[in-house]
Design a protein around this motif. Structure first.
Motif, short mmCIF file in Angstrom:
data_model
loop_
_atom_site.label_atom_id
_atom_site.label_comp_id
_atom_site.label_asym_id
_atom_site.label_seq_id
_atom_site.Cartn_x
_atom_site.Cartn_y
_atom_site.Cartn_z
N LEU A 268 0.84 -0.84 0.08
CA LEU A 268 0.11 0.34 -0.33
C LEU A 268 1.00 1.14 -0.11
O LEU A 268 1.81 1.58 0.87
CB LEU A 268 -1.30 0.20 1.24
N CYS A 269 0.70 2.26 -0.87
CA CYS A 269 1.16 3.13 -0.91
C CYS A 269 2.59 3.50 -0.74
O CYS A 269 3.57 3.45 -0.99
CB CYS A 269 0.34 4.29 -0.30
N ASN A 270 2.98 4.20 0.50
CA ASN A 270 4.24 4.25 0.51
C ASN A 270 5.09 3.18 0.86
O ASN A 270 6.49 3.38 0.24
CB ASN A 270 4.35 4.93 2.27
N ARG B 87 5.44 1.44 -1.87
CA ARG B 87 6.30 1.10 -2.74
C ARG B 87 7.48 2.81 -3.52
O ARG B 87 8.26 2.09 -4.02
CB ARG B 87 5.26 2.07 -3.95
N ARG B 88 7.86 2.98 -2.12
CA ARG B 88 8.95 3.75 -2.03
C ARG B 88 10.03 2.96 -1.15
O ARG B 88 10.95 3.22 -1.36
CB ARG B 88 8.70 4.67 -1.73
N TRP B 89 9.62 1.50 -0.88
CA TRP B 89 10.58 1.55 -0.41
C TRP B 89 11.64 -0.26 -0.96
O TRP B 89 10.50 -1.53 -1.27
CB TRP B 89 11.16 0.66 0.89
N ASN C 275 -2.42 6.95 -2.14
CA ASN C 275 -3.32 8.19 -2.19
C ASN C 275 -1.38 8.91 -1.60
O ASN C 275 -1.12 8.92 -1.07
CB ASN C 275 -4.56 8.74 -1.26
N THR C 276 -1.16 9.66 -2.93
CA THR C 276 0.06 11.00 -2.82
C THR C 276 -0.76 12.15 -3.34
O THR C 276 -0.98 12.51 -4.33
CB THR C 276 0.79 10.22 -4.11
N PRO C 277 -0.64 13.12 -2.19
CA PRO C 277 -0.52 14.58 -2.55
C PRO C 277 0.07 14.91 -3.19
O PRO C 277 1.84 14.74 -3.07
CB PRO C 277 -0.68 14.80 -1.18
N1 CDT Z 1 -0.96 7.65 1.13
C1 CDT Z 1 0.51 7.37 1.51
O1 CDT Z 1 1.53 6.78 1.77
N2 CDT Z 1 0.67 8.67 1.14
C2 CDT Z 1 2.72 8.88 1.21
C3 CDT Z 1 2.52 10.35 1.24
C4 CDT Z 1 3.58 11.17 1.60
S1 CDT Z 1 4.16 11.15 2.94
C5 CDT Z 1 3.80 11.99 3.51
C6 CDT Z 1 3.18 8.49 0.11
O2 CDT Z 1 4.04 7.97 0.11
O3 CDT Z 1 2.68 8.39 -1.65
#
Ligand code: CDT
Length: 321
Positions: A170-172, A174-176, A196-198
């Motif tokens: 889930l979301c974050n 994917r950066r790891w 969900n990424t602002p």
């Molecule tokens: N939902 C989520 O994990 N969003 C984060 C936003 C940046 S961390 C403040 C992301 O990694 O996309």
């Protein structure tokens, strides 16, 4: 050999706070019908796909907060999605906020489920890398209180389904690099990742212009370095005044994007993914058994005058350096 799986991305546009679960589920159902018409066997929805992204608000009243969570799945609101999945014979991945009654009390997780073509929940995942902060930080334009509202889940697992080995994140996550690697070590061939990424990152606004790039970079690197398919699906657009990226895409084990959403709204895109393409990478460049050096990734470090041998043992160098 080919093992094709036709996968749909069910990208969502914004969900406002006043939008009912029923209205959101109707949108998910419309996309499920479209995905089926395009030949998909499975549709992947975003993270927290049933409500607005509520961690943007500091909510003190537990009752008000818990209104964003699901206590059962399926439930009265989501049953139509399960019913339609069974009728159409299509599977799905869905992210939602979970309020779990456990032996030691109530727990809050950022969760996703994998549902098979008979509408049975076959796997559940609780987000491991929970980002943001836990206290109210009024200096921000909007909050990112995931650390306040969600506990970290126990880890990554795989499920044999849809003709292959499937994983969820889930979301974050994917950066790891660890997310993909831990799944790949379990033979994962395709990972589903809702997000969900602002666009705006309050502690690092220099990154705002790079938010789409970093999304795609992470998904592509994860796919290539682990010889797996990656399906990343956004909830994007302007939600309660906060703009979030779209950029949902399906990445092949080669690292190439083979399908991409082009709007920041509800959008279905489909790709025919050959799970056997994973082996091209898993058996060559990224043959873990042959080429990984786990001992070299551990804590053994060479001191001055010592060198690490290929098997990880320390040996004294003939000539100190
Ligand atoms: N939902 C989520 O994990 N969003 C984060 C936003 C940046 S961390 C403040 C992301 O990694 O996309």
């Amino acid at each position: 050999m080919s093992r094709y799986l036709t996968v749909a991305m069910g990208q969502l546009g914004p969900i406002q706070r006043a939008d009912s679960r029923a209205s959101v589920v109707a949108r998910l159902c419309a996309m499920m019908r479209e995905a089926k018409a395009l030949g998909a066997q499975l549709i992947v929805y975003p993270e927290l796909a049933l409500t607005t992204f509520f961690p943007r608000w500091y909510i003190e009243d537990p009752q008000e907060l818990h209104a964003f969570y699901e206590t059962t799945m399926p439930n009265a609101d989501t049953q139509p999605l399960f019913d339609l999945a069974r009728e159409l014979g299509i599977g799905f991945y869905l992210g939602y906020a979970e309020l779990a009654q456990e032996a030691d009390g109530l727990h809050q997780y950022n969760t996703s489920i994998l549902v098979n073509q008979q509408a049975e929940i076959i796997a559940k995942y609780r987000k491991v890398h929970v980002p943001g902060h836990s206290e109210h930080e009024p200096w921000r334009r909007f909050q990112h209180l995931e650390k306040r509202y969600f506990e970290s889940g126990p880890g990554f697992g795989v499920t044999e389904a849809f003709g292959g080995v499937m994983g969820m994140a889930l979301c974050n996550d994917r950066r790891w690099a660890e997310t993909y690697r831990v799944l790949a070590l379990q033979r994962c061939e395709m990972v589903f990742i809702g997000y969900n990424t602002p666009v705006h990152n309050a502690p690092a606004p220099q990154h705002d212009d790079l938010s789409l790039f970093h999304n795609q970079l992470s998904l592509q690197a994860g796919a290539y370095q682990n010889g797996m398919w990656v399906v990343g699906v956004a909830k994007g657009g302007l939600e309660e005044g906060v703009d979030s990226i779209g950029g949902s895409c399906i990445v092949a084990p080669s690292g190439e994007v083979i399908s991409r959403c082009i709007t920041k709204d509800d959008e279905v895109q489909v790709a025919r993914c050959d799970l056997d393409w994973c082996a091209i990478y898993k058996r060559t460049t990224f043959d873990f058994d042959l080429h990984r050096r786990p001992h070299a990734y551990g804590l053994i470090t060479a001191k001055k005058g010592e060198t690490l041998a290929a098997d990880g043992t320390l040996w004294q160098a003939a000539v100190g350096h």
